[in-house]
Write an enzyme that holds these catalytic residues in place. Structure first.
Site, PDB file in Angstrom:
ATOM      1  N   HIS A  18      -8.892  19.380 -21.045  1.00  0.00           N
ATOM      2  CA  HIS A  18      -9.589  18.489 -22.003  1.00  0.00           C
ATOM      3  C   HIS A  18      -9.291  17.028 -21.631  1.00  0.00           C
ATOM      4  CE1 HIS A  18     -11.086  17.801 -26.318  1.00  0.00           C
ATOM      5  NE2 HIS A  18     -10.989  16.605 -25.749  1.00  0.00           N
ATOM      6  N   HIS A  20     -11.033  12.904 -21.214  1.00  0.00           N
ATOM      7  CA  HIS A  20     -12.084  11.883 -21.315  1.00  0.00           C
ATOM      8  C   HIS A  20     -11.893  10.905 -20.157  1.00  0.00           C
ATOM      9  CE1 HIS A  20     -13.336  13.097 -25.387  1.00  0.00           C
ATOM     10  NE2 HIS A  20     -12.064  13.424 -25.519  1.00  0.00           N
ATOM     11  N   LYS A 107     -19.642  21.642 -25.318  1.00  0.00           N
ATOM     12  CA  LYS A 107     -18.772  21.036 -26.329  1.00  0.00           C
ATOM     13  C   LYS A 107     -19.530  20.843 -27.638  1.00  0.00           C
ATOM     14  CE  LYS A 107     -15.154  18.936 -28.049  1.00  0.00           C
ATOM     15  NZ  LYS A 107     -14.410  17.757 -27.633  1.00  0.00           N
ATOM     16  N   HIS A 144     -14.679  20.787 -31.330  1.00  0.00           N
ATOM     17  CA  HIS A 144     -13.919  19.786 -32.093  1.00  0.00           C
ATOM     18  C   HIS A 144     -13.900  20.303 -33.525  1.00  0.00           C
ATOM     19  CE1 HIS A 144     -12.374  15.646 -32.950  1.00  0.00           C
ATOM     20  NE2 HIS A 144     -12.660  16.087 -34.163  1.00  0.00           N
ATOM     21  N   HIS A 182      -7.681  20.668 -29.004  1.00  0.00           N
ATOM     22  CA  HIS A 182      -6.625  19.834 -29.603  1.00  0.00           C
ATOM     23  C   HIS A 182      -6.243  20.306 -31.000  1.00  0.00           C
ATOM     24  CE1 HIS A 182     -10.282  18.024 -31.078  1.00  0.00           C
ATOM     25  NE2 HIS A 182     -10.489  17.304 -29.987  1.00  0.00           N
ATOM     26  N   ASP A 255      -6.473  15.740 -23.882  1.00  0.00           N
ATOM     27  CA  ASP A 255      -7.342  14.860 -24.677  1.00  0.00           C
ATOM     28  C   ASP A 255      -7.037  13.390 -24.385  1.00  0.00           C
ATOM     29  OD1 ASP A 255      -9.425  14.237 -26.379  1.00  0.00           O
ATOM     30  OD2 ASP A 255      -8.241  14.402 -28.204  1.00  0.00           O
TER      31      ASP A 255
END
Ligand code: DOR
Ligand code: ZN
Length: 354
Positions: A18, A20, A107, A144, A182, A255
């Site tokens: 995970h 970004h 996602k 999420h 997460h 994350d």
């Protein structure tokens, strides 16, 4: 040197499930940190222009590969792309992207749940045709897991989502591979643990190291703000127990989520913690504090590939015990600077140069 606290630890090369990476100058700045430690990473699709089609994902992957440092160790870093689900996602296009090897997963952002989720799904239970297709394909759904109802207390949003949404998706699509991304609560850990089907969870380093007090220690601490927000200590303890249990359902997902310092230190600061520069060392600290360094390899390097049905990586990485400074700020040309987690202080481990 005792078996529980060695001065060096060699594990199979890990993956980050995970991440970004952003785009442009931010991508160029942050990518080398992830590529240096991890062989593969699941790349989050919440760009300003979300990655909603195979074409956009293929183009984003090319931009990532173009920014890879030459000196990445071992096998070259492999970005694994994801599709940003919207109310209008076409199951046939999603399927084609998966079959063509462009998408590894999709996602689900409930609309307005977090950074870059404005184009997300307004009614997650309504996406049945998408889930049906993904279940047949064996394509993982990355979730999420927070409700967006402003009337729900922010610290309860994960538990309420599990009760009202996730448990229903899992019930109606029992063979759908689902990752609760997460996870931050005991409720989330208990939910995942109790599933007999293919339901797993990623756990971040920051949620293993912080409880919600960290957000208010001596004043408001914007660099500890992320979503889902850190919870009470009892929840952190549940995350530690799950991560160090050896249970294959739990695996590493940082994350890591960089934002320019000015957008964090603001009257309305962005959610996201930039852990990439010291990610593996931070996990090692959390595992060592739990007396469970011997469980780090399963969590970081074995359980994720097993869930995603991929080979484990060749090669190893060695962590050496050494107080190692983390830079307070890292410049992002034309954008400003980012502040890494633990920036301006030390981590207890460093990665041995290969
Ligand atoms: O804290 C977060 N930051 N949580 C998310 O879900 C998104 C991420 C980001 O993109 O900044
Ligand atoms: Zn994220």
């Amino acid at each position: 040197m005792s078996p529980t606290s060695p001065d060096s630890l060699t594990i199979r090369r890990p993956d980050d499930w995970h991440v970004h990476l952003r785009d442009g100058a931010m991508l160029a700045t942050v990518l080398p940190f992830t590529a240096r430690q991890f062989a593969r990473a699941i790349i989050m699709p919440n760009l300003a222009d979300p990655v909603t089609t195979p074409e956009k994902a293929a183009a984003y992957r090319r931009r990532i590969v173009a920014h890879l440092p030459d000196e990445a160790p071992g096998d070259a870093f492999q970005p694994l792309m994801t599709c940003y689900l919207t109310d209008d996602t076409d199951p046939a296009q999603l399927e084609q992207g998966f079959l063509d090897g462009v998408f590894t997963a999709a996602k689900l952002y409930p609309a307005h749940a977090t950074t870059g989720s404005a184009h997300g799904v307004t009614e997650p239970l309504a996406l049945t045709a998408v889930y049906e297709t993904m279940q047949i394909l064996g394509m993982p759904l990355l979730v999420h897991g927070e409700v967006t109802d402003p009337a729900v207390d922010i610290f309860d949003r994960e538990a309420v989502f599990i009760d009202g949404v996730l448990s229903k998706i899992v019930r109606d699509f029992p063979n759908l591979r689902v990752v609760l991304e997460h996870v931050t609560t005991r409720d989330g850990i208990d939910f995942v643990t109790s599933q007999s089907g293919p339901v797993g969870a990623t756990i971040t380093a920051h949620h293993l190291l912080l409880n919600r007090n960290a957000l208010f220690e001596g004043g408001i601490r914007p660099h500890y703000y992320c979503l889902p927000v850190a919870k009470r200590e009892e929840h952190r303890q549940a995350l530690i127990a799950a991560a160090t249990s050896g249970n294959e359902k739990f695996f590493l997902g940082t994350d890591t989520a960089p934002h320019p310092i000015g957008e964090k230190e603001s009257a309305c600061g962005c959610a996201g913690i930039f852990t990439a520069p010291a990610a593996l060392a931070l996990y090692a600290e959390a595992f060592e504090a739990a007396g469970a360094l011997d469980k780090l390899e399963a969590f970081a390097s074995l359980n994720g590939p097993k869930f995603y049905d991929l080979e484990v990586n060749q090669g190893t990485v060695t962590l050496e015990r050494a107080e190692t400074p983390v830079p307070e700020r890292i410049d992002v040309p034309g954008v400003g600077a980012v502040h890494p987690f633990r920036g301006g202080a030390n981590v207890a481990w460093k990665i041995k140069a290969t």
